[in-house]
Design a protein around this motif. Structure first.
Motif, PDB file in Angstrom:
ATOM      1  N   SER B 568      66.165  37.813  35.726  1.00 23.63           N
ATOM      2  CA  SER B 568      65.053  36.979  35.251  1.00 23.63           C
ATOM      3  C   SER B 568      64.500  36.127  36.387  1.00 23.63           C
ATOM      4  CB  SER B 568      65.535  36.051  34.120  1.00 23.63           C
ATOM      5  OG  SER B 568      66.094  36.830  33.092  1.00 23.63           O
ATOM      6  N   GLY B 569      65.391  35.592  37.181  1.00 23.98           N
ATOM      7  CA  GLY B 569      64.968  34.697  38.253  1.00 23.98           C
ATOM      8  C   GLY B 569      64.182  35.393  39.342  1.00 23.98           C
ATOM      9  N   ASP B 570      64.375  36.724  39.484  1.00 17.05           N
ATOM     10  CA  ASP B 570      63.714  37.462  40.562  1.00 17.05           C
ATOM     11  C   ASP B 570      62.374  38.039  40.160  1.00 17.05           C
ATOM     12  OD1 ASP B 570      65.792  36.911  42.216  1.00 17.05           O
ATOM     13  OD2 ASP B 570      66.772  38.875  42.018  1.00 17.05           O
ATOM     14  N   VAL B 571      62.007  37.930  38.895  1.00 12.54           N
ATOM     15  CA  VAL B 571      60.821  38.642  38.397  1.00 12.54           C
ATOM     16  C   VAL B 571      59.580  38.293  39.213  1.00 12.54           C
ATOM     17  CG1 VAL B 571      59.199  38.791  36.459  1.00 12.54           C
ATOM     18  CG2 VAL B 571      61.651  39.077  36.060  1.00 12.54           C
ATOM     19  N   ARG B 572      59.406  37.012  39.509  1.00 13.76           N
ATOM     20  CA  ARG B 572      58.187  36.600  40.203  1.00 13.76           C
ATOM     21  C   ARG B 572      58.076  37.253  41.577  1.00 13.76           C
ATOM     22  NH1 ARG B 572      56.143  30.427  41.322  1.00 13.76           N
ATOM     23  NH2 ARG B 572      54.693  31.001  42.993  1.00 13.76           N
ATOM     24  N   SER B 573      59.119  37.158  42.378  1.00 23.74           N
ATOM     25  CA  SER B 573      59.037  37.711  43.740  1.00 23.74           C
ATOM     26  C   SER B 573      58.965  39.241  43.703  1.00 23.74           C
ATOM     27  CB  SER B 573      60.227  37.242  44.576  1.00 23.74           C
ATOM     28  OG  SER B 573      61.424  37.803  44.045  1.00 23.74           O
ATOM     29  N   VAL B 574      59.730  39.851  42.807  1.00 24.43           N
ATOM     30  CA  VAL B 574      59.698  41.312  42.709  1.00 24.43           C
ATOM     31  C   VAL B 574      58.306  41.780  42.298  1.00 24.43           C
ATOM     32  CG1 VAL B 574      60.520  43.266  41.322  1.00 24.43           C
ATOM     33  CG2 VAL B 574      62.162  41.636  42.292  1.00 24.43           C
ATOM     34  N   ALA B 575      57.723  41.095  41.325  1.00 25.24           N
ATOM     35  CA  ALA B 575      56.389  41.477  40.857  1.00 25.24           C
ATOM     36  C   ALA B 575      55.388  41.386  42.007  1.00 25.24           C
ATOM     37  CB  ALA B 575      55.973  40.601  39.686  1.00 25.24           C
ATOM     38  N   ALA B 576      55.475  40.298  42.776  1.00 32.88           N
ATOM     39  CA  ALA B 576      54.544  40.130  43.901  1.00 32.88           C
ATOM     40  C   ALA B 576      54.722  41.269  44.904  1.00 32.88           C
ATOM     41  CB  ALA B 576      54.795  38.778  44.572  1.00 32.88           C
ATOM     42  N   THR B 577      55.981  41.628  45.167  1.00 32.31           N
ATOM     43  CA  THR B 577      56.268  42.703  46.134  1.00 32.31           C
ATOM     44  C   THR B 577      55.678  44.040  45.686  1.00 32.31           C
ATOM     45  OG1 THR B 577      58.333  41.592  46.673  1.00 32.31           O
ATOM     46  CG2 THR B 577      58.121  43.914  47.350  1.00 32.31           C
ATOM     47  N   ILE B 578      55.917  44.401  44.420  1.00 36.29           N
ATOM     48  CA  ILE B 578      55.455  45.734  44.004  1.00 36.29           C
ATOM     49  C   ILE B 578      53.931  45.766  43.839  1.00 36.29           C
ATOM     50  CG2 ILE B 578      57.689  46.418  43.022  1.00 36.29           C
ATOM     51  CD1 ILE B 578      56.602  45.947  40.249  1.00 36.29           C
ATOM     52  N   VAL B 579      53.330  44.638  43.482  1.00 33.67           N
ATOM     53  CA  VAL B 579      51.863  44.599  43.442  1.00 33.67           C
ATOM     54  C   VAL B 579      51.321  44.881  44.845  1.00 33.67           C
ATOM     55  CG1 VAL B 579      49.885  43.043  43.251  1.00 33.67           C
ATOM     56  CG2 VAL B 579      51.572  43.130  41.403  1.00 33.67           C
ATOM     57  N   ALA B 580      51.945  44.262  45.832  1.00 31.08           N
ATOM     58  CA  ALA B 580      51.489  44.475  47.214  1.00 31.08           C
ATOM     59  C   ALA B 580      51.668  45.933  47.627  1.00 31.08           C
ATOM     60  CB  ALA B 580      52.269  43.549  48.150  1.00 31.08           C
ATOM     61  N   ARG B 581      52.808  46.514  47.221  1.00 32.90           N
ATOM     62  CA  ARG B 581      53.067  47.920  47.559  1.00 32.90           C
ATOM     63  C   ARG B 581      52.019  48.853  46.982  1.00 32.90           C
ATOM     64  NH1 ARG B 581      59.396  48.410  46.900  1.00 32.90           N
ATOM     65  NH2 ARG B 581      58.885  48.751  44.730  1.00 32.90           N
ATOM     66  N   VAL B 582      51.662  48.591  45.710  1.00 35.84           N
ATOM     67  CA  VAL B 582      50.673  49.455  45.062  1.00 35.84           C
ATOM     68  C   VAL B 582      49.315  49.302  45.737  1.00 35.84           C
ATOM     69  CG1 VAL B 582      49.421  49.894  42.904  1.00 35.84           C
ATOM     70  CG2 VAL B 582      51.896  49.495  42.851  1.00 35.84           C
ATOM     71  N   ARG B 583      48.962  48.044  46.061  1.00 36.80           N
ATOM     72  CA  ARG B 583      47.666  47.815  46.736  1.00 36.80           C
ATOM     73  C   ARG B 583      47.634  48.525  48.084  1.00 36.80           C
ATOM     74  NH1 ARG B 583      44.611  44.168  44.026  1.00 36.80           N
ATOM     75  NH2 ARG B 583      45.629  42.346  43.128  1.00 36.80           N
ATOM     76  N   GLU B 584      48.767  48.574  48.747  1.00 35.34           N
ATOM     77  CA  GLU B 584      48.808  49.236  50.040  1.00 35.34           C
ATOM     78  C   GLU B 584      48.689  50.751  49.870  1.00 35.34           C
ATOM     79  OE1 GLU B 584      52.188  48.126  52.480  1.00 35.34           O
ATOM     80  OE2 GLU B 584      51.753  49.850  53.776  1.00 35.34           O
ATOM     81  N   ALA B 585      49.381  51.265  48.836  1.00 32.11           N
ATOM     82  CA  ALA B 585      49.362  52.717  48.617  1.00 32.11           C
ATOM     83  C   ALA B 585      47.998  53.194  48.130  1.00 32.11           C
ATOM     84  CB  ALA B 585      50.445  53.095  47.605  1.00 32.11           C
ATOM     85  N   VAL B 586      47.357  52.401  47.264  1.00 35.55           N
ATOM     86  CA  VAL B 586      46.058  52.787  46.692  1.00 35.55           C
ATOM     87  C   VAL B 586      45.113  51.597  46.854  1.00 35.55           C
ATOM     88  CG1 VAL B 586      44.908  53.812  44.683  1.00 35.55           C
ATOM     89  CG2 VAL B 586      47.387  54.057  44.952  1.00 35.55           C
ATOM     90  N   PRO B 587      44.464  51.488  48.012  1.00 35.74           N
ATOM     91  CA  PRO B 587      43.637  50.295  48.280  1.00 35.74           C
ATOM     92  C   PRO B 587      42.568  50.045  47.221  1.00 35.74           C
ATOM     93  CG  PRO B 587      43.959  51.577  50.285  1.00 35.74           C
ATOM     94  CD  PRO B 587      44.522  52.394  49.164  1.00 35.74           C
ATOM     95  N   SER B 588      42.060  51.114  46.615  1.00 31.17           N
ATOM     96  CA  SER B 588      40.967  50.935  45.651  1.00 31.17           C
ATOM     97  C   SER B 588      41.480  50.651  44.245  1.00 31.17           C
ATOM     98  CB  SER B 588      40.132  52.215  45.626  1.00 31.17           C
ATOM     99  OG  SER B 588      40.937  53.269  45.144  1.00 31.17           O
ATOM    100  N   VAL B 589      42.768  50.425  44.095  1.00 32.82           N
ATOM    101  CA  VAL B 589      43.358  50.338  42.761  1.00 32.82           C
ATOM    102  C   VAL B 589      42.782  49.168  41.954  1.00 32.82           C
ATOM    103  CG1 VAL B 589      45.284  48.824  43.387  1.00 32.82           C
ATOM    104  CG2 VAL B 589      45.564  50.496  41.542  1.00 32.82           C
ATOM    105  N   VAL B 590      42.635  49.403  40.634  1.00 24.52           N
ATOM    106  CA  VAL B 590      42.232  48.327  39.723  1.00 24.52           C
ATOM    107  C   VAL B 590      43.452  47.965  38.893  1.00 24.52           C
ATOM    108  CG1 VAL B 590      40.710  47.646  37.839  1.00 24.52           C
ATOM    109  CG2 VAL B 590      39.873  49.185  39.643  1.00 24.52           C
ATOM    110  N   LEU B 591      44.064  46.830  39.228  1.00 30.01           N
ATOM    111  CA  LEU B 591      45.262  46.419  38.500  1.00 30.01           C
ATOM    112  C   LEU B 591      44.874  45.861  37.145  1.00 30.01           C
ATOM    113  CD1 LEU B 591      47.350  44.678  41.315  1.00 30.01           C
ATOM    114  CD2 LEU B 591      47.401  47.051  40.548  1.00 30.01           C
ATOM    115  N   THR B 592      45.679  46.174  36.138  1.00 23.81           N
ATOM    116  CA  THR B 592      45.342  45.688  34.795  1.00 23.81           C
ATOM    117  C   THR B 592      46.467  44.852  34.208  1.00 23.81           C
ATOM    118  OG1 THR B 592      46.188  47.748  33.860  1.00 23.81           O
ATOM    119  CG2 THR B 592      43.835  47.656  34.303  1.00 23.81           C
ATOM    120  N   GLY B 593      47.553  44.665  34.934  1.00 26.69           N
ATOM    121  CA  GLY B 593      48.605  43.796  34.403  1.00 26.69           C
ATOM    122  C   GLY B 593      49.963  44.098  35.004  1.00 26.69           C
TER     123      GLY B 593
END
Lengths: 721, 721
Positions: B568-593
């Protein structure tokens, strides 16, 4: 094996210069079969003048062929048969015949064989049944027959005999010789069943396929299928050998004979019964159940360079295709048809075996269009459909020529459609003309309607022809060059038949033995009591595995004797608990220790040796875990294995992509796995006949560089060791 | 479906009372085929007097049969042919013929069809090719043909026609009619290829197998294979239908026709090409790749109660066996042979299909011994080998009688050996005599040598006879009663062909939709930012899964958008990390949540719906995980599924034993899994054509009572919804 040169010389001597065999000389199997197929003199002992009686058949058939030597009929009634000199007894023969055919009953044959041997007959064919195939009494009678034969070689007993179609010499009681249209050809047959030899002979006659020599080996009291393979290796009229097998009496000798024949350029094809036997071998390990006796034969035939067919009809169809002596560098097939559906059918069957059906190139389409200027056809597709409009010789010949002259295809399949019923030469003639051109690519025919005379004529003229699209595909598959690659010669471990009992090594002993071959296991220690186990655990890294060691218990977890993921502090209590569980499950158990080991997880495999009763040691590699076991992802090979062969064995697993790192998963240490397989195969060879079974399950494979560990090991050896 | 009663009545009218069809009436497919097979009057338009020309063939063949009605030849040259009245044009016909055979070229046929329709001809068979099978121009010409036909029904174009062997009426241009020995019988044929119809006709004649009617449906511009099945359902001379299929133009109609025919007691057997097509369907999900187009056809034929054969020869052999109208309650086979090897061969082929070969009971052995007092034989084994000594009628008949009178076996296979070459009646006569007894068990013959006349005679006399041991086994398999069970009638979801694009639901949307059908997912929450994710995570139990939701991304883990085992305590940092990873993999991505979900582990399965372009919705269930996917452990069925059907689907997986608790592993909640499959199939049906694909992967199965959870879900729907 370099082959027996003296025997080859003996065989290759012109018949006229053969020296008579003296009483005390035992001729080789090759020489015996040479006498039986090309005798200068024949005696039929107990033969009858009545062609409707079984004992009359060999007399009838020998007359029907082209045998020109001396023929004697040995019968106390001295019946009169044209072409035969009748004598009342073996003693009355003027000199020993080169071959005798004994057509008497089983008991009388023993006496006849003794007399024939006494006068120096080199080989006798014994027709009667009632020997070893019938039980204990028959076994004794067969031994008496062998004793009576002394140095004389025996074909049979319980055999329909020997048929030489190359020279027209029939020493056989098979009614299949009544089939019209018998042909000579380049396929040799050895069959462990006379009925199957008869079936092949008769069906070949119907299909226009020719044979060189056919041997029914019967009970194989002496001459057996390996002798036939050795004979065919030297026989100049034979280029392909078709084998019908029910068992292998001496696998090592058979393997050597097969490899020798292959090196002499002969292609071997076999049908082996036993696919259906629910074939778990008697073994404690899972390896036995996973391998199955019949799959071991697959591995064996592969090593022997023998193509195993799985449908009986293919034992005729595939050799017939191979007898054209053509090969294919690749798998690209062009289909030419005049009837759409049949072309589709052939395409479907070819596709199922992984053939490619490339579209014809622009150059070919252009040339085809030039050949067919007056017909509006779409020629850019494969199958190329000329429709009914194209069934004319002046169209077919240039079209086939175009297809074989270009590099678009490795072989051509031409469909004979229903027009062939009314006009059988329409498609067949162009096909035969084109196939006869020197260097022509393989041209096969698929005959869509029932026109047996066209099928037979095509086969006779060197165009393999098929009524089953699946058989056409299977035969083409046999022509692909990669299939013809001969495996390197292999030594086979000595293989005395061993009992399935013996002594089960304690797990730590087994691991120690494997370690001496370089197969690592996790760090471990053995203690005698739970308390001592707790002490030794201090030197190991948790999490730990605790196992109860006990005499004769191969699968410890089945009796509650294994605990996983144990922390150092819990070892004592856990050990006490599982010891109690094992004692409860097996009250008579003799405990021999407690094993404490570092836990090791990774990709699980199974690596084992199964000893097939007939074929000896076989290595099995499988994907591990219960799931993979249920799904049967395993591969077999005969030891020893080189590193490359071990890599190839791994590659045959369907889960191999996981080891190589498929789907973004981390790859595993495949090199280390291959090294362990090589080491295991060396271990198996070294232990030889004393090793009853051996299995590493699981064998855990870690990431590259981290290695492979035998987490559990089962080794059973001869009790006397 | 209850069948069209008015059409049945129309068909069953005696021919003499059929009323002529008025210009504006379109007869049913059944009625059209009835006219085409039993016409009172025929006109061959463009027919030639020259039997060597293609247009002369239908004239020649109609004469050769037993047609006794009025025959007209329509040809401007008014050729003279015996038995025909020649007229120069359609207008000159004295009245509309009940069927017309149009033997002109493709363009001329359009005009002829228009004229035939104009005078009220109910049905025309159009021979010419050059229509829709040749491309865009041909498609237009075929439409012109249909337009010209108006209410008149068309068989073809591009058809070899219609052959009625029951009554000897041939309206066909197939040279297969030249094959000697054509027989009438109880097997009807519908083939989408004329060449294949010809092949079957010709091969049947060779094998002594008879047909009732044969239809080549050609391009199926109008009358198609479903009409033929409907016709055969009503035809009293037909009890088995053999279908050669290349495609299905209207699967729903075909399914209904097949089920209707089955309910009327007809057995349907089909060969469908396409097994070889590397058949991954266009789909985003894994389900499509796992299913493969051809396996969907397997599921479809199973639902339709149709036995699919996989070798072309079996399309003749299996119907011939079924036409004996015998069934077997079990799988126990007794083999009777006089030649050991062939008996072994049959035993091997039977064993491979799971037949049992029980040893004869003591009672049977006693009786056999009494029949054979003078021969020393071991009769206690199966195959029962009488050896050559047993080939006498006075032995064979009582032996076969003994075997069929006892309850040891469900069917008997008798081997005809090579003695049959010289004495063809020796084994065949007793066989035929015994098989003809009322109520006799199935008696099959395996003919070991090539004696086609014996094979044909046995088939003609009602003893299915085989040259291939594997075919003998396959045909017996078709007779086992369980195979004949008819599936319950099923509605099929409407199946408009949909595009493969559409809108991918967000994972939480998809899970919500499935939840409304009772398919549970782990507890979850969606947040817009890593900070918000951390907050919602507080309400969930760790360990957690964090996933990035984004438009159009079906496989989040491929782009690094998934993290497992998060506290539970790691959710924030993990979420930030994987959001960054997805943006890097698919620069044009439209995140929805960001989806935060409780982790759920257990046995992984895959459950999906694949939409086959021809057959519509199919449910796929598979063992999950990459390993099982590589090993292809999947099963298919057509929706909807009952609970029992869902259980049966689970049971078809090779890993099913794991779910049931094999090897001491804890069992899983199979009941809940079946319930989810039922719910998923209902969901699929409800969504109908708007649902493009749906897949739950993994579907995690827990211990009994703990349920089943959709851990990931992919649902793609029509974009317009």
């Amino acid at each position: 094996m370099s082959g027996p040169p003296s025997l080859k010389r003996e065989l290759r001597l012109p018949i006229a210069r053969r020296s008579p065999v003296s009483e005390s000389v035992r001729v080789s199997g090759i020489a015996a079969l040479d006498r039986a197929t090309r005798p200068r003199s024949v005696a039929i002992v107990g033969g009858s003048a009545d062609p409707s009686r079984i004992a009359g058949r060999p007399v009838k058939f020998l007359r029907r062929g082209r045998f020109t030597g001396e023929a004697y009929l040995v019968n106390p009634n001295t019946p009169v048969v044209e072409g035969f000199t009748s004598v009342a007894s073996v003693e009355e023969l003027p000199h020993p015949p080169e071959v005798a055919f004994v057509a008497t009953g089983a008991r009388a044959a023993v006496g006849a064989v003794k007399e024939l041997s006494a006068i120096g007959t080199p080989v006798a064919i014994v027709l009667a049944s009632g020997y070893a195939e019938t039980g204990a009494e028959g076994v004794a009678l067969q031994q008496a027959l062998l004793d009576a034969a002394g140095p004389m070689r025996i074909v049979g007993p319980n055999t329909l005999g020997v048929i030489n179609l190359s020279d027209g010499v029939y020493l056989s009681a098979s009614d299949a010789l009544e089939t019209p249209g018998l042909e000579s050809g380049r396929i040799g047959v050895a069959s462990q069943s006379g009925g199957i030899m008869a079936s092949l002979l008769s069906r070949a006659a119907g299909a226009g396929v020719g044979f060189s020599k056919l041997f029914a080996t019967g009970n194989e009291a002496d001459i057996e299928v390996s002798d036939c393979v050795e004979y065919f290796a030297e026989d100049e009229e034979t280029s392909v050998v078709a084998l019908y097998l029910e068992t292998l009496r001496d696998p090592d000798r058979f393997l050597a004979a097969a490899l020798h024949a292959a090196r002499r350029g002969k292609r071997l094809v076999c049908y082996k019964v036993g696919r259906s036997v629910a074939g778990a071998l008697a073994a404690t390990s899972h390896t036995g159940a996973l391998a199955g006796s019949d799959r071991v034969f697959d591995a064996f035939f592969e090593r022997a360079g023998i193509l195993r067919v799985t449908r009986f009809s293919e034992l005729l169809e595939v050799p017939a295709a191979l007898a054209t002596n053509k090969t294919m560098p690749g798998r690209r097939i062009g289909i030419l048809t005049t009837t759409g559906g049949a072309g589709t059918l052939v395409a479907d069957a070819l596709g199922a075996l992984g053939f490619e059906l490339p579209q014809p190139s622009a150059a070919v389409v252009e040339r085809l269009t030039a050949v067919l200027p007056d017909i509006e056809l779409d020629l850019a597709h494969n199958p190329i459909d000329l429709t009914l409009a194209g069934i004319r010789e002046e169209v077919m010949v240039p079209v086939i020529e175009t297809l074989i002259a270009n590099d678009d295809f490795d072989a051509i399949v031409v469909v004979v459609g229903a027009s062939g019923v009314a006009q059988p030469r329409l498609v067949a003639d162009p096909l035969i003309a084109c196939a006869a051109r020197p260097g022509a690519k393989p041209i096969f025919a698929y005959v869509s309607p029932h026109i047996p005379e066209v099928l037979a004529r095509l086969n006779r003229e060197g165009v393999p022809a098929f009524e089953a699209p699946e058989a056409c595909a299977a035969a083409l598959d046999a022509l692909v060059e990669a299939r013809a690659t001969l495996p390197a010669t292999r030594e086979i471990a000595p293989d005395p038949l061993v009992a399935t009992r013996g002594r089960l090594l304690r797990e730590d002993e087994a691991k120690g033995l494997l370690a001496s071959y370089g197969i690592a296991s996790p760090r471990r220690a053995v203690a005698e009591t739970p308390e001592a186990a707790s002490v030794v655990a201090g030197a190991l890294d948790a999490p730990l595995v605790v196992k109860v060691l006990a005499e004769g218990i191969a699968h410890k977890s089945d009796v509650g004797g294994v605990a996983l993921g144990v922390s150092s502090g819990d070892v004592r209590s856990v050990a006490a608990t599982i010891v109690a569980r094992v004692r409860e499950a097996v009250p008579s158990v003799v405990l021999t220790g407690i094993l404490v080991e570092e836990m090791c997880s990774g990709t699980e495999m199974i690596l084992g040796m199964v000893r097939d009763p007939a074929l000896g040691q076989t290595i099995l590699l499988g994907s591990g875990g219960i799931a993979a076991e249920l799904l049967g992802d395993t591969a077999l090979a005969l030891p020893p294995l080189s590193h490359d062969e071990a890599r190839a064995l791994i590659g045959r697993l369907r889960l191999a992509p996981l080891l190589e790192g498929a789907r973004g998963l981390p790859p595993k240490d495949v090199d280390a796995l291959a090294a362990v397989i090589v080491a295991f195969s060396r271990f198996v060879i070294d232990q030889g006949g004393t090793l009853i079974e051996a299995e590493i399950n699981p064998l855990v494979v870690l990431e590259p560089g981290a290695g492979v560990f035998a987490v559990d090991a089962l080794v059973r050896v001869e009790a006397s060791n």
